[in-house]
Design a protein around this motif. Structure first.
Motif, mmCIF file in Angstrom:
data_model
loop_
_atom_site.group_PDB
_atom_site.id
_atom_site.type_symbol
_atom_site.label_atom_id
_atom_site.label_comp_id
_atom_site.label_asym_id
_atom_site.label_seq_id
_atom_site.Cartn_x
_atom_site.Cartn_y
_atom_site.Cartn_z
ATOM 1 N N VAL A 164 0.848 -1.186 0.000
ATOM 2 C CA VAL A 164 0.000 0.000 0.000
ATOM 3 C C VAL A 164 0.887 1.240 0.000
ATOM 4 C CG1 VAL A 164 -1.786 1.298 1.231
ATOM 5 C CG2 VAL A 164 -1.814 -1.220 1.252
ATOM 6 N N PHE A 165 0.601 2.167 -0.918
ATOM 7 C CA PHE A 165 1.326 3.432 -1.019
ATOM 8 C C PHE A 165 0.330 4.580 -0.995
ATOM 9 C CE2 PHE A 165 4.107 0.298 -2.889
ATOM 10 C CZ PHE A 165 5.383 0.684 -2.505
ATOM 11 N N ASP A 166 0.841 5.761 -0.625
ATOM 12 C CA ASP A 166 0.006 6.964 -0.577
ATOM 13 C C ASP A 166 0.669 8.058 -1.404
ATOM 14 O OD1 ASP A 166 -2.086 8.747 0.473
ATOM 15 O OD2 ASP A 166 -0.459 9.668 1.609
ATOM 16 N N ASP A 167 -0.123 8.784 -2.166
ATOM 17 C CA ASP A 167 0.437 9.857 -2.986
ATOM 18 C C ASP A 167 -0.489 11.067 -2.958
ATOM 19 O OD1 ASP A 167 2.812 9.941 -5.249
ATOM 20 O OD2 ASP A 167 1.193 11.357 -5.674
ATOM 21 N N TYR A 168 0.128 12.243 -2.891
ATOM 22 C CA TYR A 168 -0.568 13.522 -2.756
ATOM 23 C C TYR A 168 -1.168 14.020 -4.079
ATOM 24 C CZ TYR A 168 -1.034 18.332 -0.837
ATOM 25 O OH TYR A 168 -1.496 19.547 -0.382
ATOM 26 N N ALA A 169 -0.982 13.288 -5.157
ATOM 27 C CA ALA A 169 -1.402 13.742 -6.486
ATOM 28 C C ALA A 169 -2.846 14.229 -6.482
ATOM 29 C CB ALA A 169 -1.239 12.610 -7.498
ATOM 30 N N HIS A 170 -3.072 15.447 -6.984
ATOM 31 C CA HIS A 170 -4.428 15.999 -7.002
ATOM 32 C C HIS A 170 -4.722 16.769 -8.283
ATOM 33 C CE1 HIS A 170 -1.698 18.862 -5.048
ATOM 34 N NE2 HIS A 170 -2.466 19.830 -5.542
ATOM 35 N N HIS A 171 -3.879 16.611 -9.290
ATOM 36 C CA HIS A 171 -4.085 17.174 -10.622
ATOM 37 C C HIS A 171 -3.916 16.015 -11.605
ATOM 38 C CE1 HIS A 171 -3.018 19.269 -14.387
ATOM 39 N NE2 HIS A 171 -3.612 20.333 -13.885
ATOM 40 N N PRO A 172 -4.623 16.009 -12.742
ATOM 41 C CA PRO A 172 -4.531 14.872 -13.655
ATOM 42 C C PRO A 172 -3.106 14.505 -14.060
ATOM 43 C CG PRO A 172 -6.363 16.261 -14.284
ATOM 44 C CD PRO A 172 -5.653 16.986 -13.178
ATOM 45 N N THR A 173 -2.251 15.478 -14.282
ATOM 46 C CA THR A 173 -0.864 15.178 -14.654
ATOM 47 C C THR A 173 -0.155 14.444 -13.534
ATOM 48 O OG1 THR A 173 -0.784 17.123 -16.085
ATOM 49 C CG2 THR A 173 1.327 16.200 -15.400
ATOM 50 N N GLU A 174 -0.409 14.845 -12.285
ATOM 51 C CA GLU A 174 0.209 14.184 -11.139
ATOM 52 C C GLU A 174 -0.328 12.767 -10.963
ATOM 53 O OE1 GLU A 174 0.676 18.341 -8.574
ATOM 54 O OE2 GLU A 174 -0.923 16.924 -8.118
ATOM 55 N N VAL A 175 -1.622 12.591 -11.166
ATOM 56 C CA VAL A 175 -2.217 11.264 -11.047
ATOM 57 C C VAL A 175 -1.626 10.332 -12.100
ATOM 58 C CG1 VAL A 175 -4.356 9.935 -11.169
ATOM 59 C CG2 VAL A 175 -4.342 12.162 -10.023
ATOM 60 N N THR A 176 -1.463 10.841 -13.315
ATOM 61 C CA THR A 176 -0.862 10.043 -14.384
ATOM 62 C C THR A 176 0.546 9.604 -14.015
ATOM 63 O OG1 THR A 176 -2.156 11.165 -16.096
ATOM 64 C CG2 THR A 176 -0.150 10.055 -16.811
ATOM 65 N N ALA A 177 1.352 10.543 -13.502
ATOM 66 C CA ALA A 177 2.728 10.219 -13.118
ATOM 67 C C ALA A 177 2.761 9.184 -12.004
ATOM 68 C CB ALA A 177 3.463 11.482 -12.695
ATOM 69 N N ALA A 178 1.887 9.342 -11.011
ATOM 70 C CA ALA A 178 1.860 8.404 -9.894
ATOM 71 C C ALA A 178 1.474 7.001 -10.347
ATOM 72 C CB ALA A 178 0.890 8.902 -8.823
ATOM 73 N N LEU A 179 0.496 6.912 -11.259
ATOM 74 C CA LEU A 179 0.046 5.598 -11.713
ATOM 75 C C LEU A 179 1.059 4.942 -12.644
ATOM 76 C CD1 LEU A 179 -3.790 6.101 -12.142
ATOM 77 C CD2 LEU A 179 -2.551 4.846 -10.395
ATOM 78 N N LYS A 180 1.766 5.727 -13.435
ATOM 79 C CA LYS A 180 2.840 5.158 -14.260
ATOM 80 C C LYS A 180 3.942 4.593 -13.367
ATOM 81 C CE LYS A 180 2.248 7.760 -18.559
ATOM 82 N NZ LYS A 180 2.842 8.771 -19.492
ATOM 83 N N ALA A 181 4.270 5.327 -12.300
ATOM 84 C CA ALA A 181 5.256 4.820 -11.351
ATOM 85 C C ALA A 181 4.741 3.552 -10.674
ATOM 86 C CB ALA A 181 5.575 5.885 -10.310
ATOM 87 N N ALA A 182 3.452 3.545 -10.324
ATOM 88 C CA ALA A 182 2.860 2.369 -9.684
ATOM 89 C C ALA A 182 2.931 1.146 -10.593
ATOM 90 C CB ALA A 182 1.411 2.658 -9.307
#
Length: 465
Positions: A319-337
């Motif tokens: 389980v990981f947590d990420d502060y992403a709250h803009h679509p570009t940030e969400v995309t980056a977090a999910l690519k890393a995931a």
């Protein structure tokens, strides 16, 4: 004073021997930590708290009706916005200010860890706890100050950077700016603050940042670009990532007649973090820090709080947590995931942040979230906003390509995600609100044993929109 921005200023002032007092609406570990450093802390807001102070520092969240602010005004005390106080604290130093729509906290943290690891005891103020240092701010002995420069309310225009880093520039915070053009104009004003010998470090991979650098160069400012792009002066040569580790190569700008290739090893995943590290190396070059020492220090960087932060695991599910709250940030977090999951499934618990942002970017959020295998979307976290009629989380869920769903009950969503995850899978809680609290709940649910929500999954158990 318990929040990230305000506690950072308190830590800096305490480190410099300035008496500090302050309050917060509720008690917290942050308040206790400041008290341990010698601050006088108070829970609740009362007019008497400002007695004996000559300067009162407030954040954007504090309204004029606040009893302490009202008492300060009535007494004729000096009142400073948080950014003004931070600007005053670093006025005598060489300031490295990190701005951008995304990546500010991580990049500021990387620069701080890099400088300190390379022997430069810089002061710093970051919007989150720097893992490895354990704090979000500290006073250092070197005349260098590294600061996260927040553009959300244009407060970054109070700073006077010698080096300005702009990681990217997109339309955001339209509740404050109104239009994308106003956002871009604010960044132009930020870069204009650079002195004649100043430097703009800008990402060549981001259209907004690259355009900003072009305008700055046309205005006579020095610029240094970084990124994967062939146009970047400090170029990232594609490398490889395995789990949480990343290895790549940087091609440094020519020194004399030749460029130099150097290896970059990171303990954090994703192309966005490689870019963040490249920006840090650009700062090292400008400050004259030994590159090998800088790279060695970056190899020790383990992340910043709420930036792909591990919360634990159970039943073989991480389980990981990420502060992403803009679509570009969400995309980056999910690519890393996806990289970290290494072929296993990625499950997401997403909490939209702000009604206005959800209204503006619902389609883009859906596109980003479709990178996951299952998605549970919670109610919008309002933060400073009042509800907007017709704006709710179903604006996102009804646009998702796969059958995902909206969950008004966070506990039920946690149970469903824990039930859906198999050994090797990864669960990511995403958002800038209180969704971070559900990471430990997910770990607890996973460690409790087999899931207890048969027939319920993020794809079929919530309310569809």
């Amino acid at each position: 004073m318990g929040g990230a921005g305000m506690s950072a200023i308190a830590r800096i002032m305490l480190g410099r021997g300035v008496p500090v007092s302050g309050s917060d609406a509720k008690d917290s570990a942050g308040l206790a930590a400041l008290a341990a450093l010698g601050a006088s802390v108070h829970v609740g807001h009362h007019a008497a708290t400002v007695a004996g102070a000559d300067t009162v520092v407030v954040s954007t969240a504090i309204r004029e009706a606040n009893p302490e602010l009202a008492a300060a005004r009535a007494a004729g005390l000096r009142v400073l916005h948080r950014s003004q106080a931070l600007a005053a604290a670093m006025a005598q130093d060489t300031v490295v200010a990190v701005a951008g729509t995304h990546g500010k906290t991580t990049t500021t943290s990387m620069i701080t860890v890099m400088l300190r690891g390379a022997g430069v005891d810089a002061s710093f103020a970051v919007g989150g706890t720097v893992q490895g240092l354990g704090v979000n701010a500290a006073h250092g002995s070197a005349p260098v100050f590294v600061a996260e420069a927040d553009e959300s309310d244009a407060s970054f225009l109070n700073y006077r950077p010698r080096i300005a880093v702009v990681t990217n520039m997109e339309a955001d915070h339209l509740d404050h700016y109104g239009t994308p053009e106003a956002v871009f104009a604010a960044f132009d004003s930020f870069v204009a603050l650079l002195p004649a010998d100043g430097l703009l470090v800008a990402c060549a991979d981001d259209a907004g940042s690259a355009a900003l650098a072009a305008r700055a160069a046309a205005a006579g400012k020095r610029t240094l670009s970084y990124g994967f792009s062939d146009a970047a002066e400090l170029r990232i040569v594609a490398g490889s990532g395995e789990g949480l580790a990343t290895d790549t190569t940087l091609l440094l700008p020519p020194a004399g007649t030749a460029s130099r290739s150097v290896p970059l090893h990171l303990q954090v995943p994703g192309d966005h973090n490689i870019r963040n590290a490249a920006a840090a190396v650009a700062v090292a070059l400008e400050l004259g820090v030994d590159v090998d020492a800088a790279l060695a220090a970056l190899a020790t960087f383990s992340g910043a709080a709420r930036r792909f932060e591990s919360k634990g695991e159970g039943r073989g599910v991480r389980v990981f947590d990420d502060y992403a709250h803009h679509p570009t940030e969400v995309t980056a977090a999910l690519k890393a995931a996806r990289t970290v999951a290494a072929g296993h499934k990625v499950h997401v618990l997403f909490q939209p942040h702000l009604f206005s942002r959800t209204r503006e970017f619902a389609a883009e959020f859906a596109q980003a979230l479709d990178l996951a295998d299952t998605v549970a979307v919670l109610d919008i976290y309002p933060a400073r906003e009042d509800p907007i009629p017709g704006v709710d989380s179903t604006l996102i869920t009804r646009r998702l390509a796969a059958p995902r769903s909206y969950w008004p009950d966070p506990a039920a969503a946690v149970a469903a995600l824990a039930a859906a995850a198999a050994p090797g899978d990864l669960i990511l809680t995403v958002g800038a609100g209180d969704v971070t609290a559900y990471g430990p709940a997910l770990v607890a649910a996973l460690q409790a044993g087999p899931a207890s929500a048969p027939g319920t999954s993020p794809a079929n158990g919530g309310q569809h929109g």
